[in-house]
Design a protein around this motif. Sequence first.
Motif, mmCIF file in Angstrom:
data_model
loop_
_atom_site.group_PDB
_atom_site.id
_atom_site.type_symbol
_atom_site.label_atom_id
_atom_site.label_comp_id
_atom_site.label_asym_id
_atom_site.label_seq_id
_atom_site.Cartn_x
_atom_site.Cartn_y
_atom_site.Cartn_z
ATOM 1 N N VAL A 97 12.291 -8.918 34.352
ATOM 2 C CA VAL A 97 13.636 -8.830 34.893
ATOM 3 C C VAL A 97 13.938 -10.349 35.128
ATOM 4 C CG1 VAL A 97 14.597 -8.444 37.216
ATOM 5 C CG2 VAL A 97 12.950 -6.895 36.459
ATOM 6 N N LEU A 98 13.162 -11.243 35.092
ATOM 7 C CA LEU A 98 13.263 -12.639 35.302
ATOM 8 C C LEU A 98 12.693 -13.399 34.244
ATOM 9 C CD1 LEU A 98 13.367 -13.218 39.109
ATOM 10 C CD2 LEU A 98 15.323 -13.641 37.498
ATOM 11 N N PRO A 99 13.056 -13.069 32.985
ATOM 12 C CA PRO A 99 12.308 -13.979 31.839
ATOM 13 C C PRO A 99 12.332 -15.586 32.058
ATOM 14 C CG PRO A 99 14.317 -13.035 31.042
ATOM 15 C CD PRO A 99 14.330 -12.534 32.679
ATOM 16 N N GLN A 100 13.274 -15.925 32.635
ATOM 17 C CA GLN A 100 13.617 -17.519 32.807
ATOM 18 C C GLN A 100 14.061 -17.779 34.172
ATOM 19 O OE1 GLN A 100 16.448 -18.976 29.855
ATOM 20 N NE2 GLN A 100 17.448 -16.897 29.812
ATOM 21 N N SER A 101 14.284 -19.215 34.444
ATOM 22 C CA SER A 101 14.462 -19.527 35.807
ATOM 23 C C SER A 101 15.854 -20.185 35.562
ATOM 24 C CB SER A 101 13.480 -20.627 36.346
ATOM 25 O OG SER A 101 13.403 -21.593 35.498
ATOM 26 N N GLY A 134 22.972 2.343 34.334
ATOM 27 C CA GLY A 134 21.568 1.982 34.124
ATOM 28 C C GLY A 134 21.151 0.663 34.579
ATOM 29 N N LYS A 135 22.259 -0.090 34.919
ATOM 30 C CA LYS A 135 21.813 -1.581 35.139
ATOM 31 C C LYS A 135 21.952 -1.926 36.637
ATOM 32 C CE LYS A 135 24.250 -4.393 32.294
ATOM 33 N NZ LYS A 135 25.215 -5.128 31.647
ATOM 34 N N GLY A 136 21.358 -3.007 36.922
ATOM 35 C CA GLY A 136 21.507 -3.706 38.136
ATOM 36 C C GLY A 136 22.560 -4.721 38.600
ATOM 37 N N ASP A 184 19.397 -4.985 32.915
ATOM 38 C CA ASP A 184 18.986 -3.483 32.391
ATOM 39 C C ASP A 184 17.696 -3.416 32.983
ATOM 40 O OD1 ASP A 184 21.000 -2.502 30.753
ATOM 41 O OD2 ASP A 184 20.669 -4.614 29.561
ATOM 42 N N ALA A 185 16.830 -4.326 32.920
ATOM 43 C CA ALA A 185 15.379 -4.180 33.330
ATOM 44 C C ALA A 185 15.243 -3.988 34.832
ATOM 45 C CB ALA A 185 14.431 -5.594 32.969
ATOM 46 N N LEU A 186 16.396 -4.603 35.611
ATOM 47 C CA LEU A 186 16.472 -4.383 37.144
ATOM 48 C C LEU A 186 16.762 -3.004 37.503
ATOM 49 C CD1 LEU A 186 16.440 -5.695 39.948
ATOM 50 C CD2 LEU A 186 18.861 -6.055 39.498
#
Length: 246
Positions: free
Chosen positions: A160-164, A56-58, A105-107
Amino acid sequence: MSASTDRPHDQLRQVQIECGYLESHPASVLYRSGKTIVLCTASIERGVPPWMEGKGKGWVTAEYNMLPGSTSPRKRRDRSGKVDGRTTEIQRLIGRSLRAIIDLDALGERMITVDCDVLQADGGTRTASITGGFIALSLAVAQLAKQPASELPTVDPSAVLPQSVAAISVGVIQDDVVLDLDYQLDSAADVDMNVVMTGKGRFIEIQGTGEEATFDDAQLAKMLSLAKKGIAELTALQSEAISSAS
């Protein structure tokens, strides 16, 4: 050789970012840092490598290449799947850096490949690839939010991208600490360091080497402080470019 340069030692080279550089590929970025130019693209595929199926992960991976005309003399192309050691090291660094700031996981069960092709090299190609590669990754993730309902479930880009992530080089040249080394400065450096950090100021990777030299605690602290300053500036440029492209 002195650390002579046309810019102050604590100043970045001029950065130019052109999102959507390729008409056929919305998640494409032409990233310029001084005379170094890197084309970064992010491509999305359904599914993940076999060893990740069913979790279930990317997954996010990266490939790095220097085009033959990017340097003088000409760099030979990698052929028959053979990749030299330097290229392997750099693309693994790019991949690690991007995976550090993405929520796999969110991906969902998707794979994103970030390709970084150096069009012109004048020092700092790996740091430019990470910084530009994150922008391409962000553009790709934003596209996922617009995909048809028949595809995999849509995603929340902020989840998916909470930070940079961004990266910069620093070095010591005759006791001077210098930010963002071009080829001339890098060749003269007694100490060369690449620093990868999140936009929130946390370290992902530090690669520091004394070139027939050593460095002390004070120089290390100054290099890290200068790198943090540079990455904060790059983070702001990334945010501006991504906002303008949306």
